[in-house]
Scaffold this motif. Structure first.
Motif, PDB file in Angstrom:
ATOM      1  N   THR A 196     -24.588  66.671 -13.480  1.00 51.38           N
ATOM      2  CA  THR A 196     -24.007  65.425 -14.015  1.00 51.38           C
ATOM      3  C   THR A 196     -23.004  65.749 -15.126  1.00 51.38           C
ATOM      4  O   THR A 196     -21.837  65.961 -14.868  1.00 51.38           O
ATOM      5  N   CYS A 197     -23.492  65.824 -16.370  1.00 51.00           N
ATOM      6  CA  CYS A 197     -22.584  65.990 -17.515  1.00 51.00           C
ATOM      7  C   CYS A 197     -21.796  67.295 -17.473  1.00 51.00           C
ATOM      8  O   CYS A 197     -20.613  67.314 -17.803  1.00 51.00           O
ATOM      9  N   GLY A 198     -22.434  68.394 -17.076  1.00 48.99           N
ATOM     10  CA  GLY A 198     -21.752  69.685 -17.043  1.00 48.99           C
ATOM     11  C   GLY A 198     -20.580  69.653 -16.074  1.00 48.99           C
ATOM     12  O   GLY A 198     -19.485  70.133 -16.362  1.00 48.99           O
ATOM     13  N   ASN A 199     -20.822  69.011 -14.939  1.00 43.37           N
ATOM     14  CA  ASN A 199     -19.789  68.918 -13.920  1.00 43.37           C
ATOM     15  C   ASN A 199     -18.637  68.027 -14.389  1.00 43.37           C
ATOM     16  O   ASN A 199     -17.471  68.357 -14.211  1.00 43.37           O
ATOM     17  N   ARG A 200     -19.001  66.911 -15.043  1.00 35.53           N
ATOM     18  CA  ARG A 200     -17.999  65.985 -15.567  1.00 35.53           C
ATOM     19  C   ARG A 200     -17.115  66.709 -16.588  1.00 35.53           C
ATOM     20  O   ARG A 200     -15.905  66.562 -16.596  1.00 35.53           O
ATOM     21  N   ALA A 201     -17.748  67.536 -17.447  1.00 38.05           N
ATOM     22  CA  ALA A 201     -16.997  68.268 -18.473  1.00 38.05           C
ATOM     23  C   ALA A 201     -16.034  69.252 -17.821  1.00 38.05           C
ATOM     24  O   ALA A 201     -14.895  69.415 -18.277  1.00 38.05           O
ATOM     25  N   LYS A 202     -16.496  69.880 -16.743  1.00 34.47           N
ATOM     26  CA  LYS A 202     -15.633  70.845 -16.044  1.00 34.47           C
ATOM     27  C   LYS A 202     -14.419  70.127 -15.435  1.00 34.47           C
ATOM     28  O   LYS A 202     -13.291  70.603 -15.527  1.00 34.47           O
ATOM     29  N   VAL A 203     -14.699  68.968 -14.828  1.00 36.66           N
ATOM     30  CA  VAL A 203     -13.608  68.193 -14.215  1.00 36.66           C
ATOM     31  C   VAL A 203     -12.622  67.743 -15.288  1.00 36.66           C
ATOM     32  O   VAL A 203     -11.406  67.871 -15.134  1.00 36.66           O
ATOM     33  N   ASN A 204     -13.150  67.252 -16.426  1.00 37.51           N
ATOM     34  CA  ASN A 204     -12.274  66.800 -17.517  1.00 37.51           C
ATOM     35  C   ASN A 204     -11.412  67.933 -18.037  1.00 37.51           C
ATOM     36  O   ASN A 204     -10.225  67.756 -18.299  1.00 37.51           O
ATOM     37  N   ALA A 205     -12.006  69.115 -18.197  1.00 35.01           N
ATOM     38  CA  ALA A 205     -11.258  70.274 -18.691  1.00 35.01           C
ATOM     39  C   ALA A 205     -10.163  70.636 -17.703  1.00 35.01           C
ATOM     40  O   ALA A 205      -9.031  70.975 -18.084  1.00 35.01           O
ATOM     41  N   TYR A 206     -10.484  70.516 -16.425  1.00 33.41           N
ATOM     42  CA  TYR A 206      -9.518  70.823 -15.380  1.00 33.41           C
ATOM     43  C   TYR A 206      -8.337  69.851 -15.440  1.00 33.41           C
ATOM     44  O   TYR A 206      -7.168  70.252 -15.429  1.00 33.41           O
ATOM     45  N   LEU A 207      -8.663  68.546 -15.571  1.00 28.24           N
ATOM     46  CA  LEU A 207      -7.610  67.526 -15.626  1.00 28.24           C
ATOM     47  C   LEU A 207      -6.716  67.724 -16.849  1.00 28.24           C
ATOM     48  O   LEU A 207      -5.512  67.531 -16.794  1.00 28.24           O
ATOM     49  N   LYS A 208      -7.354  68.101 -17.955  1.00 28.14           N
ATOM     50  CA  LYS A 208      -6.601  68.348 -19.186  1.00 28.14           C
ATOM     51  C   LYS A 208      -5.596  69.484 -18.984  1.00 28.14           C
ATOM     52  O   LYS A 208      -4.443  69.407 -19.420  1.00 28.14           O
ATOM     53  N   ARG A 209      -6.047  70.528 -18.296  1.00 29.13           N
ATOM     54  CA  ARG A 209      -5.157  71.673 -18.045  1.00 29.13           C
ATOM     55  C   ARG A 209      -3.983  71.247 -17.158  1.00 29.13           C
ATOM     56  O   ARG A 209      -2.866  71.695 -17.351  1.00 29.13           O
ATOM     57  N   GLN A 210      -4.260  70.338 -16.224  1.00 29.79           N
ATOM     58  CA  GLN A 210      -3.201  69.858 -15.321  1.00 29.79           C
ATOM     59  C   GLN A 210      -2.153  69.066 -16.108  1.00 29.79           C
ATOM     60  O   GLN A 210      -0.970  69.125 -15.829  1.00 29.79           O
ATOM     61  N   ASP A 211      -2.645  68.310 -17.112  1.00 25.31           N
ATOM     62  CA  ASP A 211      -1.764  67.473 -17.945  1.00 25.31           C
ATOM     63  C   ASP A 211      -0.829  68.324 -18.801  1.00 25.31           C
ATOM     64  O   ASP A 211       0.313  67.964 -19.009  1.00 25.31           O
ATOM     65  N   ALA A 212      -1.345  69.442 -19.284  1.00 27.02           N
ATOM     66  CA  ALA A 212      -0.607  70.248 -20.261  1.00 27.02           C
ATOM     67  C   ALA A 212       0.656  70.894 -19.660  1.00 27.02           C
ATOM     68  O   ALA A 212       0.743  71.056 -18.462  1.00 27.02           O
TER      69      ALA A 212
END
Ligand SMILES: [Zn+2]
Length: 212
Positions: A196-212
């Motif tokens: 749940t939360c661990g996976n969500r954090a990984k996805v968020n980190a991934y999206l952040k990297r895409q944004d940068a």
């Protein structure tokens, strides 16, 4: 229902929707404020309490149906047990929050646990187990609904006397308030669960990297 199936498989909750990721009963009890698939508090009623205990294998079906009968005869007394449980959980959650932040256990809580323990008369009994062996069990000399508090109280007391105290954590996710004992070998577990939360954090980190 599909979602709960995946969470059961991942060891996050049991089939009744109660969290099982705490690492022991006391922490799963603290995490019972939420129940997957329900909007109300996981222990909102006496029936919820019976379901919680049954789903954690602390109550047999026949005992549960006896207590169910009791609920019809004496709803007030059963409601008092629910209130005791909810008070105990609120106090314990505060203790866990303190521990996760590096604070010691509030001595008032220890006194509360001790005075509740004092209210139970118990004796030891040797009983055969399913695997053909024997087990020394603590039997509570109480048939009323008050006996439901005992296994939870007992595990909270055991927890407080164990090395799990310094391993208590809250989930690193901002919108998650689940507790767990960090038993990971490297001591670096940050999330209540990777599913749940661990996976969500990984996805968020991934999206952040895409944004940068
Ligand atoms: Zn979490």
């Amino acid at each position: 229902m599909a979602r709960i199936g995946a969470l059961v498989k991942a060891g996050v909750v049991n089939t009744e929707g109660y969290y099982t990721l705490g690492g022991r009963l006391a922490l799963d009890f603290a995490n019972s404020r939420e129940r997957i698939g329900r909007e109300l508090d996981g222990l909102a009623s006496f029936e919820d309490l019976l379901t919680f205990l049954k789903s954690h294998k602390l109550l047999h079906e026949d005992e549960a149906s006896e207590l169910h009968m009791f609920l019809f005869q004496n709803p007030t007394r059963c409601q008092q047990v629910v209130e005791t449980i909810l008070n105990l959980r609120a106090g314990f959650c505060q203790v866990l929050t303190d521990l996760a932040a590096g604070w010691p256990v509030n001595p008032d809580f220890l006194e509360e646990i001790n005075s509740r323990l004092e209210g139970f008369k118990s004796y030891l009994r040797l009983e055969p187990t399913d695997s053909g062996g024997m087990e020394l069990k603590t039997i509570i000399d109480e048939d009323g609904p008050e006996k439901l508090v005992f296994p939870i109280l007992r595990d909270i007391a055991d927890f407080l006397g164990s090395d799990h105290v310094e391993k208590t954590k809250t989930c690193a996710s901002d919108d998650c308030n689940l507790y767990f004992i960090n038993l990971s070998r490297n001591g670096r577990r940050r999330w209540c669960s990777m599913a749940t939360c661990g996976n969500r954090a990984k996805v968020n980190a991934y999206l952040k990297r895409q944004d940068a």
